[in-house]
Structures are given as C-alpha cells and as structure tokens.
Design an enzyme around this catalytic site. Structure first.
Site, PDB file in Angstrom:
ATOM      1  N   ARG A 108      20.019  16.349  24.765  1.00 42.39           N
ATOM      2  CA  ARG A 108      18.620  16.500  25.187  1.00 42.39           C
ATOM      3  C   ARG A 108      18.615  16.601  26.691  1.00 42.39           C
ATOM      4  O   ARG A 108      19.030  15.649  27.376  1.00 42.39           O
ATOM      5  CB  ARG A 108      17.786  15.312  24.697  1.00 42.39           C
ATOM      6  CG  ARG A 108      16.404  15.276  25.297  1.00 42.39           C
ATOM      7  CD  ARG A 108      15.484  14.312  24.591  1.00 42.39           C
ATOM      8  NE  ARG A 108      15.086  14.821  23.302  1.00 42.39           N
ATOM      9  CZ  ARG A 108      14.079  14.331  22.570  1.00 42.39           C
ATOM     10  NH1 ARG A 108      13.381  13.304  23.020  1.00 42.39           N
ATOM     11  NH2 ARG A 108      13.780  14.851  21.405  1.00 42.39           N
ATOM     12  N   HIS A 135      12.843  23.304  21.124  1.00 39.91           N
ATOM     13  CA  HIS A 135      13.155  22.103  20.331  1.00 39.91           C
ATOM     14  C   HIS A 135      13.477  22.583  18.906  1.00 39.91           C
ATOM     15  O   HIS A 135      12.711  22.367  17.970  1.00 39.91           O
ATOM     16  CB  HIS A 135      11.964  21.145  20.360  1.00 39.91           C
ATOM     17  CG  HIS A 135      12.285  19.742  19.942  1.00 39.91           C
ATOM     18  ND1 HIS A 135      13.573  19.337  19.598  1.00 39.91           N
ATOM     19  CD2 HIS A 135      11.493  18.630  19.804  1.00 39.91           C
ATOM     20  CE1 HIS A 135      13.538  18.045  19.273  1.00 39.91           C
ATOM     21  NE2 HIS A 135      12.304  17.600  19.385  1.00 39.91           N
ATOM     22  N   GLN A 138      13.440  20.293  15.745  1.00 40.05           N
ATOM     23  CA  GLN A 138      12.071  19.956  15.348  1.00 40.05           C
ATOM     24  C   GLN A 138      11.497  21.057  14.453  1.00 40.05           C
ATOM     25  O   GLN A 138      10.879  20.776  13.426  1.00 40.05           O
ATOM     26  CB  GLN A 138      11.209  19.784  16.614  1.00 40.05           C
ATOM     27  CG  GLN A 138       9.752  19.451  16.340  1.00 40.05           C
ATOM     28  CD  GLN A 138       9.580  18.057  15.770  1.00 40.05           C
ATOM     29  OE1 GLN A 138      10.077  17.085  16.311  1.00 40.05           O
ATOM     30  NE2 GLN A 138       8.879  17.938  14.651  1.00 40.05           N
ATOM     31  N   ASP A 231       0.858  19.470  20.306  1.00 38.09           N
ATOM     32  CA  ASP A 231       1.856  18.633  20.979  1.00 38.09           C
ATOM     33  C   ASP A 231       1.190  18.087  22.247  1.00 38.09           C
ATOM     34  O   ASP A 231       0.099  18.538  22.629  1.00 38.09           O
ATOM     35  CB  ASP A 231       3.113  19.473  21.308  1.00 38.09           C
ATOM     36  CG  ASP A 231       4.260  18.625  21.882  1.00 38.09           C
ATOM     37  OD1 ASP A 231       4.191  17.383  21.805  1.00 38.09           O
ATOM     38  OD2 ASP A 231       5.226  19.213  22.422  1.00 38.09           O
ATOM     39  N   ARG A 299      12.745  15.104   9.680  1.00 36.37           N
ATOM     40  CA  ARG A 299      13.769  15.287  10.720  1.00 36.37           C
ATOM     41  C   ARG A 299      15.120  14.834  10.176  1.00 36.37           C
ATOM     42  O   ARG A 299      16.153  15.437  10.434  1.00 36.37           O
ATOM     43  CB  ARG A 299      13.413  14.466  11.981  1.00 36.37           C
ATOM     44  CG  ARG A 299      12.160  14.916  12.725  1.00 36.37           C
ATOM     45  CD  ARG A 299      12.371  16.239  13.422  1.00 36.37           C
ATOM     46  NE  ARG A 299      13.503  16.216  14.327  1.00 36.37           N
ATOM     47  CZ  ARG A 299      13.479  15.783  15.591  1.00 36.37           C
ATOM     48  NH1 ARG A 299      12.352  15.372  16.121  1.00 36.37           N
ATOM     49  NH2 ARG A 299      14.565  15.816  16.341  1.00 36.37           N
TER      50      ARG A 299
HETATM   51  N1  NVA Z   1       6.875  18.700  24.403  1.00 37.76           N
HETATM   52  C1  NVA Z   1       7.304  17.333  24.282  1.00 37.76           C
HETATM   53  C2  NVA Z   1       8.012  17.138  22.979  1.00 37.76           C
HETATM   54  C3  NVA Z   1       8.531  15.749  22.722  1.00 37.76           C
HETATM   55  C4  NVA Z   1       9.251  15.636  21.412  1.00 37.76           C
HETATM   56  C5  NVA Z   1       8.200  16.976  25.461  1.00 37.76           C
HETATM   57  O1  NVA Z   1       9.048  17.788  25.836  1.00 37.76           O
HETATM   58  O2  NVA Z   1       8.028  15.897  26.026  1.00 37.76           O
HETATM   59  N1   CP Z   2       9.715  14.738  18.086  1.00 37.82           N
HETATM   60  C1   CP Z   2      10.741  14.216  18.801  1.00 37.82           C
HETATM   61  O1   CP Z   2      11.706  14.882  19.153  1.00 37.82           O
HETATM   62  O2   CP Z   2      10.577  12.888  19.062  1.00 37.82           O
HETATM   63  P1   CP Z   2      11.492  12.002  20.034  1.00 37.82           P
HETATM   64  O3   CP Z   2      11.165  12.431  21.443  1.00 37.82           O
HETATM   65  O4   CP Z   2      11.058  10.602  19.746  1.00 37.82           O
HETATM   66  O5   CP Z   2      12.928  12.248  19.715  1.00 37.82           O
END
Ligand code: NVA
Ligand code: CP
Length: 311
Positions: A108, A135, A138, A231, A299
C-alpha cells in the site's frame, strides 16, 4: 488466457475479463466452502506473503493476513518506514531482497510509481493493496458483491458519487468496463477520473458492451441505478486539501433522498472506512439497502481466490 500463476495485480487492467471471472468464480467456491465449514484449504502451504504499508489499513491488512492463514500460508507485515526503505535503501534493492524470502508482496503506497518500481525489480508477484491511482483488490470484492446481490453484473448500473479521481472509483470504472456493467460517475469539475484510466476503460468497454459516463448532476447518475457507491472525500494523503474538498464535494452526499431516486432495490456500497455524515448519512449506511458489511467480508473471499491463483 495465460495462467494467473506468477502474475502481478497492480491494476484491474492487468487481468483480462476472462481472468477476472476466474477470480470471481473461485471466490464464490471458496466462500461457499467456508460457509460449509471448510475455512482452511491449504493450497498455499509453506508460502509467504509480505505486506508493506505506507498508510494505515484495517480491512486490507486483516483480510490478507487471514486469507493467507486460511490457505495454509504465512504473512510478514511491516510499515514502509520500519524497513530500511525508511532510511533510503532503494525500492529496487528491497524488491530483490524480499523476493529471496517471500512468494508474493502486497504493498500500500502513496505513489503508484513506487508500486510499478517494486514490481519491476521483484521476481515474485506484486499486488496493489491501494495506491493514489487504484485499489484493484477492492474492486474484486465490489463486483463480487454486486454479482452476489444482483445475480449478474453485465448491464447493472453503478452510480459513483463524489471524487471521480478517487483510487476506488478508478478501479471500479476499470472493473465495470471489463465486466460489461454501466457506470455513471457524478463528480464536480476538477475531479474527473484520470484520463489514462478512462482511455483504458473505454477501450475495454468497446468489446464488453460496458458504458462509462462522467456527469455533474447526482440525479443523472442515480436515476435507474442498481448500485449507489461512494468513498471518502478526503483520501489518505489529501489531508492538506480537506477543507476545499469537503466544500466542493458536499453536493454529492448519499442521503435517503438520493437513494429514493435509484431503483427501489438499489444497494448502497462503500469501500470503508466511511466518514459518516459527510459522503453518506447514518440513515443510508445503516439502512436496509446497505450491503457494506457483506462487501467488507468479501474482501477475504476474493483475496483468497486471488492469492490461490497467483501464488
Ligand atoms: N480513497 C480512500 C480509500 C480507502 C480504502 C483512500 O485512499 O484513503
Ligand atoms: N477498504 C479498505 O481498503 O480499507 P482499509 O483502508 O481499512 O484497508
């Protein structure tokens, strides 16, 4: 179709529509087997997945760790900064080293470029566990959930409200394009999806029959929709722009009134974490049409399938 073993999954577009279906079908089998009491299926016995995080995570971290354990494997999880990466060891050297210990790396990161570099130098599969651009894990759970709830994905209309250049939105667009769904993004000027994502999606849509549109009005996206998705307005790393984003995106909140414009059986989806009261009201996320907990659970099932196929 090339085999999926040994492949990276950095973008939804790394997999063909047939390959995505392979993951979704295996997800369904694994979920059914888990509910039948067979949670542990040791097809990855002795294999290790490394998880590296530059940002916080609840769902991604825990679902990957549990997925590997249920497949008979192991995980090693570390923050980027606690590795020598934090002291300037290069991504290339880190990738070369980790490839000698583990069978796959999920990372990540803030910058999508870092992930591409990791994949270039790693000799094991690299999975995008979220970047500023996409993502993709997801999106597997999202379309698996849509398939589960609606019984089909082709022709299903998904309305995404909020930041059109969001990582989750980008992967959702590519997944809709790959699977022949309709996706309508309602977003203000200045928040349009990345042109490269749109280009790849439109190219896929040409042969899958998908349709993709970007609109300014909530009502236009939501009318006739089977799925309402949103989101956060402020993603991880965008905290400095929080005030501006909240102001510019507040017109795109998912409320009960918005849900009423969609089909009566429309489902509400959110990748989570949600900022309740901002992009969605409590009434909607806790309401009868919300499927967010099933979506979060999926997930686990979809990542088990992905790992079983690529490792
Ligand atoms: N768009 C959000 C998704 C978190 C799972 C972020 O990048 O913070
Ligand atoms: N949706 C998702 O990726 O959640 P986290 O940021 O908790 O991993």
């Amino acid at each position: 179709m090339r085999g999926l073993k040994g492949r990276d999954y950095i973008s939804v577009s790394d997999f063909s529509p047939a390959e995505i279906w392979k993951v979704l079908e295996l997800s369904r089998d694994l979920k059914l087997r888990a509910y039948g009491g067979e949670r542990v299926i040791p097809v990855l016995q002795g294999k290790t997945l490394m998880l590296v995080f530059q940002k916080p995570s609840t769902r991604t971290r825990v679902s990957f760790e549990v997925a590997m354990k249920q497949l008979g494997g192991f995980t090693v999880t570390a923050n980027w900064t606690e590795l020598q990466l934090g002291r300037g060891e290069t991504i290339a050297d880190t990738a070369r080293t980790l490839s000698r210990y583990v069978d796959g790396i999920a990372a990540r990161v803030y910058s999508h470029k870092d992930l591409l570099e990791l994949a270039e130098y790693a000799s094991v599969p690299v999975i995008n566990a979220l970047s500023d651009l996409e993502h993709p894990v997801q999106a597997l759970a999202d379309f698996f959930t849509i398939w589960e709830k609606k019984g089909r994905v082709a022709g299903v209309k998904v309305a995404f409200l909020g930041d059109g250049a969001d990582n989750v939105a980008h992967s959702l667009i590519l997944m809709a394009a790959s699977l022949g769904a309709k996706i309508s993004i309602a977003t203000p000027k200045g928040y349009d999806p990345h042109p490269k994502i749109m280009e790849v999606a439109e190219e896929r849509a040409r042969y899958t029959g998908a349709s993709i549109e970007v609109v300014r009005e909530v009502e236009q996206a939501v009318r006739g929709a089977d799925v309402i998705y949103t989101d956060v307005w402020v993603s991880m790393g965008q905290e400095a722009e929080a005030e501006k984003r909240v102001k510019e995106l507040s017109r795109y909140r998912v409320t009960k009134e918005v849900m009423e414009i969609a089909k009566p059986d429309a489902i509400f989806m959110h990748c989570l974490p949600a900022k309740r009261g901002y992009e969605v009201t409590d009434e909607v996320i806790d309401g009868p049409n919300s499927v967010v907990w099933d979506q979060a659970e999926n997930r686990l099932h979809t990542q088990k399938a992905l790992l079983a196929l690529i490792l």
